[in-house]
Design a protein around this motif. Structure first.
Motif, mmCIF file in Angstrom:
data_model
loop_
_atom_site.group_PDB
_atom_site.id
_atom_site.type_symbol
_atom_site.label_atom_id
_atom_site.label_comp_id
_atom_site.label_asym_id
_atom_site.label_seq_id
_atom_site.Cartn_x
_atom_site.Cartn_y
_atom_site.Cartn_z
ATOM 1 N N PRO A 274 0.824 -1.220 0.000
ATOM 2 C CA PRO A 274 0.000 0.000 0.000
ATOM 3 C C PRO A 274 0.852 1.262 0.000
ATOM 4 C CG PRO A 274 -0.219 -1.203 2.080
ATOM 5 C CD PRO A 274 0.663 -2.003 1.213
ATOM 6 N N GLU A 275 0.360 2.276 -0.674
ATOM 7 C CA GLU A 275 1.035 3.568 -0.687
ATOM 8 C C GLU A 275 0.562 4.438 0.469
ATOM 9 O OE1 GLU A 275 1.264 5.540 -4.521
ATOM 10 O OE2 GLU A 275 0.932 3.610 -5.496
ATOM 11 N N ILE A 276 -0.699 4.252 0.862
ATOM 12 C CA ILE A 276 -1.317 5.074 1.912
ATOM 13 C C ILE A 276 -2.046 4.157 2.893
ATOM 14 C CG2 ILE A 276 -3.109 6.793 2.402
ATOM 15 C CD1 ILE A 276 -2.695 7.929 -0.378
ATOM 16 N N LEU A 277 -1.928 4.480 4.179
ATOM 17 C CA LEU A 277 -2.774 3.845 5.196
ATOM 18 C C LEU A 277 -3.453 4.963 5.968
ATOM 19 C CD1 LEU A 277 -3.733 1.368 6.940
ATOM 20 C CD2 LEU A 277 -1.908 2.027 8.489
ATOM 21 N N VAL A 278 -4.765 4.910 6.027
ATOM 22 C CA VAL A 278 -5.533 5.860 6.829
ATOM 23 C C VAL A 278 -5.992 5.109 8.067
ATOM 24 C CG1 VAL A 278 -7.536 7.382 6.925
ATOM 25 C CG2 VAL A 278 -6.298 7.077 4.754
ATOM 26 N N ARG A 279 -5.496 5.508 9.229
ATOM 27 C CA ARG A 279 -5.877 4.876 10.493
ATOM 28 C C ARG A 279 -6.884 5.789 11.179
ATOM 29 N NH1 ARG A 279 -4.787 0.618 14.342
ATOM 30 N NH2 ARG A 279 -6.715 0.889 15.491
ATOM 31 N N THR A 280 -8.046 5.275 11.424
ATOM 32 C CA THR A 280 -9.132 6.071 11.996
ATOM 33 C C THR A 280 -9.298 5.771 13.480
ATOM 34 O OG1 THR A 280 -10.726 4.381 11.370
ATOM 35 C CG2 THR A 280 -10.364 6.174 9.799
ATOM 36 N N GLY A 281 -10.187 6.516 14.120
ATOM 37 C CA GLY A 281 -10.538 6.273 15.512
ATOM 38 C C GLY A 281 -9.570 6.870 16.517
ATOM 39 N N GLY A 282 -8.632 7.694 16.068
ATOM 40 C CA GLY A 282 -7.698 8.345 16.978
ATOM 41 C C GLY A 282 -6.500 7.497 17.376
ATOM 42 N N TYR A 283 -6.379 6.305 16.825
ATOM 43 C CA TYR A 283 -5.248 5.441 17.160
ATOM 44 C C TYR A 283 -4.058 5.778 16.274
ATOM 45 C CZ TYR A 283 -8.790 2.706 19.549
ATOM 46 O OH TYR A 283 -9.803 2.312 20.378
ATOM 47 N N CYS A 284 -2.871 5.774 16.856
ATOM 48 C CA CYS A 284 -1.634 6.052 16.117
ATOM 49 C C CYS A 284 -0.725 4.827 16.182
ATOM 50 C CB CYS A 284 -0.941 7.290 16.678
ATOM 51 S SG CYS A 284 -1.887 8.797 16.457
ATOM 52 N N ARG A 285 -1.234 3.726 15.707
ATOM 53 C CA ARG A 285 -0.464 2.484 15.675
ATOM 54 C C ARG A 285 -0.972 1.625 14.524
ATOM 55 N NH1 ARG A 285 -4.018 1.568 20.333
ATOM 56 N NH2 ARG A 285 -5.513 -0.029 19.713
ATOM 57 N N LEU A 286 -0.180 0.611 14.155
ATOM 58 C CA LEU A 286 -0.575 -0.285 13.073
ATOM 59 C C LEU A 286 -1.460 -1.420 13.562
ATOM 60 C CD1 LEU A 286 2.728 -0.551 11.021
ATOM 61 C CD2 LEU A 286 0.708 0.826 10.545
ATOM 62 N N SER A 287 -1.345 -1.801 14.807
ATOM 63 C CA SER A 287 -2.193 -2.841 15.396
ATOM 64 C C SER A 287 -2.161 -4.151 14.607
ATOM 65 C CB SER A 287 -3.636 -2.358 15.540
ATOM 66 O OG SER A 287 -3.698 -1.235 16.378
ATOM 67 N N ASP A 288 -0.957 -4.625 14.275
ATOM 68 C CA ASP A 288 -0.793 -5.931 13.633
ATOM 69 C C ASP A 288 -1.351 -5.970 12.209
ATOM 70 O OD1 ASP A 288 0.062 -8.620 13.555
ATOM 71 O OD2 ASP A 288 -1.871 -9.352 14.246
ATOM 72 N N PHE A 289 -1.443 -4.805 11.576
ATOM 73 C CA PHE A 289 -2.012 -4.746 10.231
ATOM 74 C C PHE A 289 -0.910 -4.566 9.197
ATOM 75 C CE2 PHE A 289 -4.126 -2.483 6.699
ATOM 76 C CZ PHE A 289 -5.040 -3.462 6.368
ATOM 77 N N LEU A 290 -0.761 -5.525 8.289
ATOM 78 C CA LEU A 290 0.189 -5.461 7.172
ATOM 79 C C LEU A 290 1.593 -5.029 7.602
ATOM 80 C CD1 LEU A 290 -2.024 -3.865 4.366
ATOM 81 C CD2 LEU A 290 -1.454 -6.262 4.674
ATOM 82 N N ILE A 291 2.074 -5.574 8.703
ATOM 83 C CA ILE A 291 3.346 -5.096 9.247
ATOM 84 C C ILE A 291 4.537 -5.370 8.329
ATOM 85 C CG2 ILE A 291 2.651 -4.953 11.648
ATOM 86 C CD1 ILE A 291 3.655 -7.717 12.138
ATOM 87 N N TYR A 292 4.471 -6.371 7.506
ATOM 88 C CA TYR A 292 5.546 -6.635 6.552
ATOM 89 C C TYR A 292 5.452 -5.698 5.354
ATOM 90 C CZ TYR A 292 8.730 -9.158 3.476
ATOM 91 O OH TYR A 292 9.769 -9.482 2.641
ATOM 92 N N GLN A 293 4.264 -5.388 4.923
ATOM 93 C CA GLN A 293 4.034 -4.644 3.685
ATOM 94 C C GLN A 293 4.090 -3.121 3.856
ATOM 95 O OE1 GLN A 293 2.241 -7.027 5.054
ATOM 96 N NE2 GLN A 293 1.530 -8.519 3.565
#
Length: 136
Positions: free
Chosen positions: A80-99
């Protein structure tokens, strides 16, 4: 306007009827090279663990080595070129950590259903202004 739809993750917890509907959606072929990827019950750690296990099993006896990325659930899609994280969280939370190596991260306090077209336009405009160096 049209996207091919793919669901990525562990769908075993869903009932047969829902899995059948997912399969039907994934089998609709659009005349587009764009994809809407829907991650459901996805774990980046599990993806890496499972890919490493498959990579080891494949490459231990094969003379033709295959890249590690070919064993990830996202093997057919670009990072992915962009990740939009919503809900006020500033972490990846185990999402696509390799990519996510060179993914631009944007954070919003709004919840996903509350994001509107204007919010996304602002994010895309900020993205367009970035000078992406890809580690250089």
């Amino acid at each position: 306007n049209y996207f091919n739809i793919r669901f990525i993750g562990n769908k075993n917890f869903l009932n047969k009827e829902i899995n059948k509907k997912i399969e039907e959606l994934e089998n609709i072929k659009k005349k587009s090279n764009k994809y809407l990827l829907i991650y459901i019950n996805y774990s980046g750690r599990d993806d890496i663990y499972n890919a490493a296990h498959k990579y080891y099993l494949h490459n231990k006896d094969n003379k033709k080595q295959v890249k590690f990325q070919n064993f990830l659930l996202t093997k057919n899609f670009p990072d992915p070129e962009i990740l939009v994280r919503t809900g006020g969280y500033c972490r990846l939370s185990d999402f696509l950590i390799y990519q996510m190596t060179f993914t631009e991260l944007f954070f919003s306090k709004k919840l996903w259903p509350d994001l509107n077209k204007n919010d996304l336009k602002k994010i895309f405009n900020k993205y367009d202004l970035l000078e992406r160096k890809f580690g250089l």
